[in-house]
Design a protein around this motif. Structure first.
Motif, short mmCIF file in Angstrom:
data_model
loop_
_atom_site.label_atom_id
_atom_site.label_comp_id
_atom_site.label_asym_id
_atom_site.label_seq_id
_atom_site.Cartn_x
_atom_site.Cartn_y
_atom_site.Cartn_z
N THR A 55 58.33 14.02 42.52
CA THR A 55 59.79 14.00 42.57
C THR A 55 60.21 14.20 44.01
N VAL A 56 61.10 13.34 44.48
CA VAL A 56 61.65 13.45 45.84
C VAL A 56 63.09 13.91 45.71
N LEU A 57 63.43 14.94 46.48
CA LEU A 57 64.76 15.53 46.39
C LEU A 57 65.39 15.69 47.77
N ARG A 58 66.71 15.66 47.81
CA ARG A 58 67.47 15.99 49.01
C ARG A 58 68.24 17.25 48.70
N CYS A 59 68.31 18.15 49.68
CA CYS A 59 69.00 19.42 49.48
C CYS A 59 69.84 19.75 50.70
N HIS A 60 71.04 20.23 50.45
CA HIS A 60 71.92 20.71 51.52
C HIS A 60 72.24 22.17 51.25
N LEU A 61 72.18 22.98 52.29
CA LEU A 61 72.59 24.37 52.21
C LEU A 61 73.88 24.49 53.01
N SER A 62 74.90 25.07 52.39
CA SER A 62 76.18 25.21 53.08
C SER A 62 76.66 26.66 53.01
N ILE A 121 63.61 32.35 55.52
CA ILE A 121 64.26 32.65 54.23
C ILE A 121 65.00 31.41 53.75
N ILE A 122 65.67 30.73 54.67
CA ILE A 122 66.36 29.48 54.32
C ILE A 122 65.36 28.47 53.75
N ALA A 123 64.22 28.31 54.42
CA ALA A 123 63.20 27.37 53.93
C ALA A 123 62.72 27.78 52.54
N THR A 124 62.57 29.07 52.31
CA THR A 124 62.11 29.55 51.00
C THR A 124 63.10 29.22 49.90
N VAL A 125 64.39 29.49 50.12
CA VAL A 125 65.35 29.22 49.04
C VAL A 125 65.49 27.72 48.79
N ILE A 126 65.39 26.90 49.84
CA ILE A 126 65.42 25.45 49.64
C ILE A 126 64.18 25.00 48.87
N ASP A 127 63.02 25.49 49.27
CA ASP A 127 61.77 25.14 48.59
C ASP A 127 61.85 25.49 47.11
N GLU A 136 53.38 23.97 29.32
CA GLU A 136 54.18 24.29 30.50
C GLU A 136 54.03 23.23 31.58
N LEU A 137 55.13 22.98 32.27
CA LEU A 137 55.12 22.08 33.43
C LEU A 137 55.30 22.91 34.69
N TRP A 138 54.61 22.51 35.75
CA TRP A 138 54.77 23.21 37.02
C TRP A 138 54.65 22.19 38.15
N TYR A 139 55.44 22.39 39.17
CA TYR A 139 55.43 21.56 40.36
C TYR A 139 55.16 22.43 41.57
N ALA A 140 54.62 21.82 42.62
CA ALA A 140 54.39 22.51 43.89
C ALA A 140 54.93 21.62 45.01
N THR A 141 55.21 22.23 46.13
CA THR A 141 55.74 21.50 47.28
C THR A 141 54.63 20.76 48.00
N ALA A 142 54.79 19.45 48.14
CA ALA A 142 53.84 18.65 48.91
C ALA A 142 54.38 18.39 50.31
N VAL A 199 59.34 16.84 48.77
CA VAL A 199 58.51 16.12 47.82
C VAL A 199 57.80 17.19 46.99
N ALA A 200 58.07 17.16 45.68
CA ALA A 200 57.44 18.09 44.75
C ALA A 200 56.47 17.31 43.87
N VAL A 201 55.27 17.83 43.69
CA VAL A 201 54.27 17.15 42.87
C VAL A 201 53.90 18.01 41.67
N ARG A 202 53.65 17.32 40.57
CA ARG A 202 53.25 18.01 39.34
C ARG A 202 51.82 18.46 39.48
N VAL A 203 51.57 19.70 39.11
CA VAL A 203 50.22 20.26 39.20
C VAL A 203 49.76 20.66 37.80
N PRO A 204 48.45 20.70 37.57
CA PRO A 204 47.95 21.07 36.25
C PRO A 204 48.17 22.55 35.97
N PRO A 205 48.22 22.95 34.71
CA PRO A 205 48.40 24.36 34.37
C PRO A 205 47.36 25.27 35.01
#
Length: 162
Positions: free
Chosen positions: A132-139, A66-72, A96-102, A151-157
């Motif tokens: 897009t590269v992101l850093r995330c902290h859960l506290s 669940i933690i991985a899901t909310v971070i994703d 529309e723009l959409w990204y997926a987790t790489a 790492v999130a990548v843009r995907v086609p519609p």
């Protein structure tokens, strides 16, 4: 990475992403987690309260999946919101723009209690036309519980079409 701060939005990113049935962030999924993310002080913030059925083996601990899901979901929605901002458009404006987790790298630092809210804070480390590269902290309780890099990548519609 030096970036101009994002403007505070009156609505959560997820409320403006069209046709989103995702389990973690989709407003159209009646059984989902329904996280809500906003810009705050140059990063994206989400506060979410787990439910008792999100338990790990020990009943007082939040499940790692669940933690991985909310971070994703928080980071992918942040990448989407940032891409719209960089294009000078409101979230959801066509096309529309959409990204997926790489890539999702998670370090579980300490157990996360299930009986109180968690706060996720994501910052963009790198943003380009496709990635897009992101850093995330859960506290929780004022302590970092999880650190992640995504790492999130843009995907086609067409990627989201049935």
């Amino acid at each position: 990475m030096n970036r101009a701060p994002h403007p505070a939005a009156p609505r959560a990113f997820q409320d403006d992403i069209p046709n989103n049935y995702c389990f973690g962030c989709g407003t159209l999924n009646p059984d989902g987690l329904h996280i809500k993310s906003h810009w705050a002080d140059g990063s994206a913030v989400c506060t979410w309260k787990p439910s008792p059925h999100h338990i790990a083996g020990p009943r007082q601990i939040l499940n790692g999946g669940i933690i991985a899901t909310v971070i994703d979901c928080h980071t992918v929605c942040t990448a989407i919101a940032d891409a719209y901002t960089r294009e000078g458009r409101a979230i959801g404006d066509p096309p529309e723009l959409w990204y997926a987790t790489a890539q999702l790298n998670i370090r579980y630092l300490r157990p996360t209690p299930i009986d109180r809210p968690v706060t996720l804070r994501a910052e963009i480390l790198e943003a380009g036309a496709r990635k897009t590269v992101l850093r995330c902290h859960l506290s929780s309780e004022g302590e970092d519980r999880v650190a992640a890099e995504v790492v999130a990548v843009r995907v086609p519609p067409t990627w989201r079409e049935a």
